[in-house]
Design an enzyme around this catalytic site. Structure first.
Site, PDB file in Angstrom:
ATOM      1  N   HIS A 126      13.387  41.436 -13.687  1.00 14.44           N
ATOM      2  CA  HIS A 126      12.389  42.149 -14.852  1.00 14.44           C
ATOM      3  C   HIS A 126      13.783  43.370 -15.217  1.00 14.44           C
ATOM      4  CE1 HIS A 126       9.465  40.541 -12.304  1.00 14.44           C
ATOM      5  NE2 HIS A 126       8.820  40.650 -13.573  1.00 14.44           N
TER       6      HIS A 126
ATOM      7  N   ASP B 191      13.218  46.154 -12.544  1.00 16.54           N
ATOM      8  CA  ASP B 191      13.769  45.872 -11.330  1.00 16.54           C
ATOM      9  C   ASP B 191      15.300  46.487 -11.428  1.00 16.54           C
ATOM     10  OD1 ASP B 191      11.735  44.430 -10.740  1.00 16.54           O
ATOM     11  OD2 ASP B 191      12.893  42.408 -11.421  1.00 16.54           O
TER      12      ASP B 191
HETATM   13  C1  XLS Z   1       3.401  37.435 -10.805  1.00 13.94           C
HETATM   14  C2  XLS Z   1       4.427  36.825 -11.187  1.00 13.94           C
HETATM   15  C3  XLS Z   1       5.678  37.576 -11.367  1.00 13.94           C
HETATM   16  C4  XLS Z   1       6.509  36.657 -12.456  1.00 13.94           C
HETATM   17  C5  XLS Z   1       7.586  37.579 -13.096  1.00 13.94           C
HETATM   18  O1  XLS Z   1       2.350  36.988 -10.038  1.00 13.94           O
HETATM   19  O2  XLS Z   1       5.029  35.568 -10.329  1.00 13.94           O
HETATM   20  O3  XLS Z   1       6.580  37.738 -10.289  1.00 13.94           O
HETATM   21  O4  XLS Z   1       7.373  35.597 -11.934  1.00 13.94           O
HETATM   22  O5  XLS Z   1       7.245  38.482 -13.844  1.00 13.94           O
END
Ligand code: XLS
Ligand code: NI
Ligand code: NI
Length: 439
Positions: free
Chosen positions: A100, A103
């Site tokens: 993200h 991140d």
């Molecule tokens: C949350 C999601 C997230 C996505 C990315 O439950 O799995 O981690 O994969 O935003």
């Protein structure tokens, strides 16, 4: 150069008999299985948010893992995470990663400052990608953490928030494209509702589609060549998430004319939260032509939330890899470890061991799925079970020639058909599947 995991060697394949925890027993990246190297079948990716960021904080307690990587200044911390990420990918032979925007770089006081931080970290990521020969599988924007997104991003009742989300996504697309990211993902973080008493569901869904359409157009313009993904999840954080499950996502993509550019990123734990098996969600994606990528994790069948555990359930991984093989393998997607260590597994070694466990777990799943495919028993059983649609009245039904009138005439001429109905043989298939897997 500073090592962030100095006690961890480069993980090598030692074969199933090895008891060395810092070795692969089943994942042998360059071994050719069913026509291609294991690394190409599996296309493992590291999830930046869990591996480099999550420190074990939960609703009842603060973090247990120290992920400062020795830095306190936010930008220095971001750079340290990048070095640590590539050192880990290198040591684990993981070829791809996913992130993200938030991140990889800290937020500044303004959007402009935040974007400048992103650009700086992207410079370093670009350099590290080249140095270690790693690729970005997909990028995404975190449009769920900041308080402004409390009622949603693309589905916020407030147009200013929609605009902010759009601006954030625009930048995340630019960073993804610049780093050569193949795909771009949307997980509908807070795109859902808590109560219909305050919600215009029709407008929210139309707006979500508007945002995805704009992002698709801009992404193509920026050079995103692979797929745009949406990631089904039924609940959490909202009580109802709009991208509930694969079937709901397919209906959404069809309604808003997005089927050509969007595919699904299916996550194991999200499938079970929706009351489906992981295999079911993949099959729904495959038969609708939208199988794209996988967030490889597993839930706990006794818990009702997204525990995001590393996928060590070999039986489930086998069923997943069977579906991947049936879909013809990954095209631009891969297996992203959207998984985190348990809060009590707080050491750097645990991060490495968890990835080895997940990678070996999926390598076993791949090996078993290939055995099952080569054996052919399951596929042949299914083929024979539906053989009556290949000729006679069945072929007429499939070709569209049959009508209710012609089928009535056929049924009347038959008298009774119960004797032609075969057994489903479920237990026999389960027995044979175990026999083939563990022979
Ligand atoms: C949350 C999601 C997230 C996505 C990315 O439950 O799995 O981690 O994969 O935003
Ligand atoms: Ni996910
Ligand atoms: Ni999840």
């Amino acid at each position: 150069m500073k090592e962030y995991f100095p006690n961890i060697p480069k993980i090598a394949y030692e074969g199933p008999k090895s008891r060395n925890p810092y070795a692969f027993r089943y994942y042998n990246p360059d071994e050719i299985i069913a026509g291609k190297p294991m690394r190409e079948h599996l296309r493992f990716a590291m999830a930046y948010w869990h591996t480099l960021c999550a420190d074990g904080t939960d609703m009842f307690g603060r973090g247990t893992a120290n992920k400062s990587f020795g830095e306190s200044d936010p930008m220095e911390h971001a750079y340290a995470k990048a070095y640590a990420a590539f050192e880990l990918m290198d040591k684990l032979s993981i070829d791809y990663y996913c992130f993200h925007d938030r991140d990889i770089a800290p937020e500044g006081k303004t959007l402009a400052e935040t974007n400048a931080n992103l650009d700086k970290v992207a410079d370093l990521l670009e350099e590290l990608q080249k140095k270690y020969n790693k690729k970005l599988l997909w990028g995404t924007a975190n449009c769920f953490n900041h308080p402004r997104y409390m009622h949603g991003a693309g589905t916020s009742p407030y147009a200013d928030v929609f605009a902010f989300a759009a601006a954030q996504i625009k930048k995340a697309i630019e960073i993804t494209a610049r780093l050569g990211g193949t795909n771009y993902l949307f997980w509908g973080g807070r795109e859902g509702y808590e109560t219909l008493l305050n919600t215009d569901m029709g407008l929210e869904l139309d707006n979500l589609a508007r945002l995805l359409t704009m992002a698709r157009d801009y992404g193509r313009k920026m050079g995103i060549k692979g797929d745009f993904y949406i990631e089904p999840k039924p609940k959490e954080p909202t009580k109802h998430q709009y991208d509930f499950d694969a079937a709901t996502c397919v209906a959404f993509l069809q309604k808003y004319n997005l089927m050509d550019d969007f595919r699904l990123n299916i996550e194991g734990n999200h499938a079970t939260l929706a009351g489906h098996t992981f295999q079911h969600e993949l099959a729904v994606a495959r038969i609708n032509g939208v199988f794209g990528s996988i967030d490889a994790n597993q839930g706990d069948y006794l818990l009702g939330w997204d525990t995001d555990q590393f996928p060590t359930n070999v039986y489930e991984n086998t069923l997943v890899m069977m579906e991947v093989l049936r879909a013809g393998g990954f095209k631009t997607g891969g297996l992203n470890f959207d998984a985190k260590c348990r809060r009590g597994s707080y050491t750097p070694e645990d991060i490495v061991l968890a990835h080895i466990a997940g990678m070996d777990g999926y390598a076993q799943g791949l090996r078993m799925a290939v055995k099952l495919q080569e054996d052919g028993l399951l596929d042949n059983f299914i083929k024979e079970r539906y053989a009556s649609y290949e000729s006679g009245i069945g072929a007429d039904i499939v070709s569209g020639k049959a009508t209710l009138e012609s089928l009535e005439a056929y049924a009347l001429s038959k008298g009774e058909v119960v004797d032609s109905v075969g057994s489903g043989r479920q237990e026999y298939l389960e027995m044979q599947m175990n026999a083939i897997m563990f022979e």
